[in-house]
Design a protein around this motif. Structure first.
Motif, PDB file in Angstrom:
ATOM      1  N   ALA A 258      -2.153   8.830  -3.302  1.00  0.00           N
ATOM      2  CA  ALA A 258      -1.544   7.633  -3.909  1.00  0.00           C
ATOM      3  C   ALA A 258      -1.781   6.379  -3.064  1.00  0.00           C
TER       4      ALA A 258
ATOM      5  N   ALA B 210       6.001  -6.155   0.364  1.00  0.00           N
ATOM      6  CA  ALA B 210       6.583  -4.951   0.972  1.00  0.00           C
ATOM      7  C   ALA B 210       7.185  -5.286   2.337  1.00  0.00           C
TER       8      ALA B 210
ATOM      9  N   SER C 125       3.870   7.337  -0.218  1.00  0.00           N
ATOM     10  CA  SER C 125       3.438   7.770   1.125  1.00  0.00           C
ATOM     11  C   SER C 125       3.410   9.300   1.233  1.00  0.00           C
TER      12      SER C 125
ATOM     13  N   LYS D 142       5.723   0.837 -14.101  1.00  0.00           N
ATOM     14  CA  LYS D 142       6.016  -0.359 -14.905  1.00  0.00           C
ATOM     15  C   LYS D 142       7.499  -0.691 -14.832  1.00  0.00           C
TER      16      LYS D 142
ATOM     17  N   ILE E 195       8.538   4.204  -2.118  1.00  0.00           N
ATOM     18  CA  ILE E 195       7.893   4.448  -0.819  1.00  0.00           C
ATOM     19  C   ILE E 195       7.652   5.946  -0.631  1.00  0.00           C
TER      20      ILE E 195
ATOM     21  N   ILE F   9      13.249   1.350  -4.400  1.00  0.00           N
ATOM     22  CA  ILE F   9      12.102   1.209  -3.492  1.00  0.00           C
ATOM     23  C   ILE F   9      11.994   2.413  -2.550  1.00  0.00           C
TER      24      ILE F   9
END
Ligand code: HEM
Length: 363
Positions: free
Chosen positions: A305, A147, A299, A241, A295, A291
């Protein structure tokens, strides 16, 4: 015989003649320049064709191979003009930057609007007093490794791509040139580390990311993020996945094209580098968009999560609501723990060790 007074008067005469010439020259020079500037302002400009332009156009648009002969031995040394260079430049300036920038800004705004409408998806049953072990220390370490490297590469890459139109008007050319040089060096240096990070992620998570029966129904029901219906899922859901496989495949393309751009070791010429640049930029923009979604959900988008990826343990109700097949298996093995037990174990031992202990004791 010439007497002294004659000699002096001739000498004076020569000086005054030379002085007159110098005066006239100096006087006429600015007049000539002014006259020329004036006339060039008044006269309509005449286009003078570069006599060599026909030749260069011919070389550039030549049919078939544009590789000539040269005594210099090196990649591309026989190429007089790289005909695709201009096509690549136009694509970068006229399509990649404006369209890519609009897509990124659009996705960012859409996520903001989605958050304002949907808010943070809560744990419907509320936070429970029991937890399930989800990630080992090693798994969390490689996640934050990939990350942080990805974020660094994404930010420095975006500065290199959009810096001219976006940052120069804000910070000026000089400050931007320092920032851009730093980003370029940092990007080139960190790129190869991303390869290592993706390989580590692949080997650690691949088994849990193989598609299973039931994954498709998760996708067809929008992953439960739209509406509040419960959607069954395994350890990773179809969205996670798919993100994993995208990271491996598109990430692989970004890495391969990045290596072609950074290391001139593979006999690649400029055409290959232009292609590599296009693949690199398109792949990176796609990955950044995905991404951004990851994110967001990991978040602010979903309650509970992030806990698994920061502490190693996730809430039992969160697991039941989002990964119920896996949660059921863990509960049936009797591996669910009370919050107190987790606190106690976390204080004394690293979570990876705890999981081994739990398995050893059949809990
Ligand atoms: C700061 C930003 C990030 C946050 C907050 C975040 C958050 C999370 C969370 C909460 C999970 C666990 C989900 C679950 O337990 O079901 C996760 C998993 C994962 N994340 Fe991230 N993440 C971030 C950045 C990234 C980046 C940049 C990448 C890769 C480029 C990445 C790749 C992964 C992968 C591969 C998984 C495992 C999912 C799978 O294998 O299917 N994450 N992340």
């Amino acid at each position: 015989m010439i007497n002294n007074s004659e000699r002096t008067s001739r000498y004076m005469g020569r000086i005054s003649f030379t002085g007159l010439l110098v005066f006239l020259l100096l006087y006429s020079l600015p007049l000539e320049i002014i006259a020329e500037t004036k006339s060039s302002r008044e006269m309509p400009s005449v286009m003078v064709l570069n006599p060599a332009s026909e030749l260069w156009r011919d070389v550039r648009q030549r049919e078939g191979s544009n590789i000539g002969n040269s005594q210099v031995r090196g990649v591309d040394s026989g190429v007089l003009i790289n005909a695709y260079g201009d096509t690549w430049r136009k694509f970068r300036m006229q399509q990649l930057i404006p369209i890519g920038g609009s897509i990124l800004a659009g996705v960012f705004i859409l996520l903001g609007i989605f958050y304002m409408i949907r808010g943070k998806v809560p744990i419907e049953g509320g936070p429970s007093d029991r937890k399930l072990f989800r990630y080992t220390t090693y798994e969390r370490m490689i996640h934050w490794f990939v990350a942080s490297i990805f974020l660094f590469l994404a930010i420095s890459g975006l500065i290199l791509l959009f810096g001219r139109p976006v940052l120069i008007p804000l910070m000026g050319k000089e400050a931007f040139s320092i920032l851009a040089s730093a980003c370029k060096e940092g990007h080139n240096l960190m790129g190869p580390l991303f390869l290592i990070a993706v390989v580590l992620i692949f080997f650690r998570f691949v088994r849990r990311n193989i598609y299973q029966r039931g994954d498709l129904s998760w996708l067809l029901r929008g992953g439960g993020i739209i509406g509040s219906k419960h959607v069954p899922s395994n350890f990773f859901n179809m969205g996670e996945k798919s993100m994993f496989w995208l990271l491996i495949l598109v990430g692989g393309l970004i890495i391969a094209s990045g290596l072609v751009l950074v290391f001139p070791l593979f006999g690649q010429g400029r055409e290959w580098m232009e292609l590599a640049h296009v693949a690199h930029a398109l792949g990176a923009l796609l990955m950044i968009v995905v991404i951004m979604g990851h994110i967001y959900i990991g978040s602010v988008g979903m309650e509970g999560a992030l806990e698994g990826m920061t502490t190693g343990y996730c809430d039992l109700n969160w697991a039941k609501e989002h990964h119920d097949h896996w949660a059921t298996e863990v509960i049936e093995r009797g591996e669910d723990l009370s919050n107190d037990e987790v606190e106690r174990l976390r204080r004394s031992e690293p979570p990876g060790r705890i999981q081994l202990d739990l398995q050893e004791h059949g809990k």
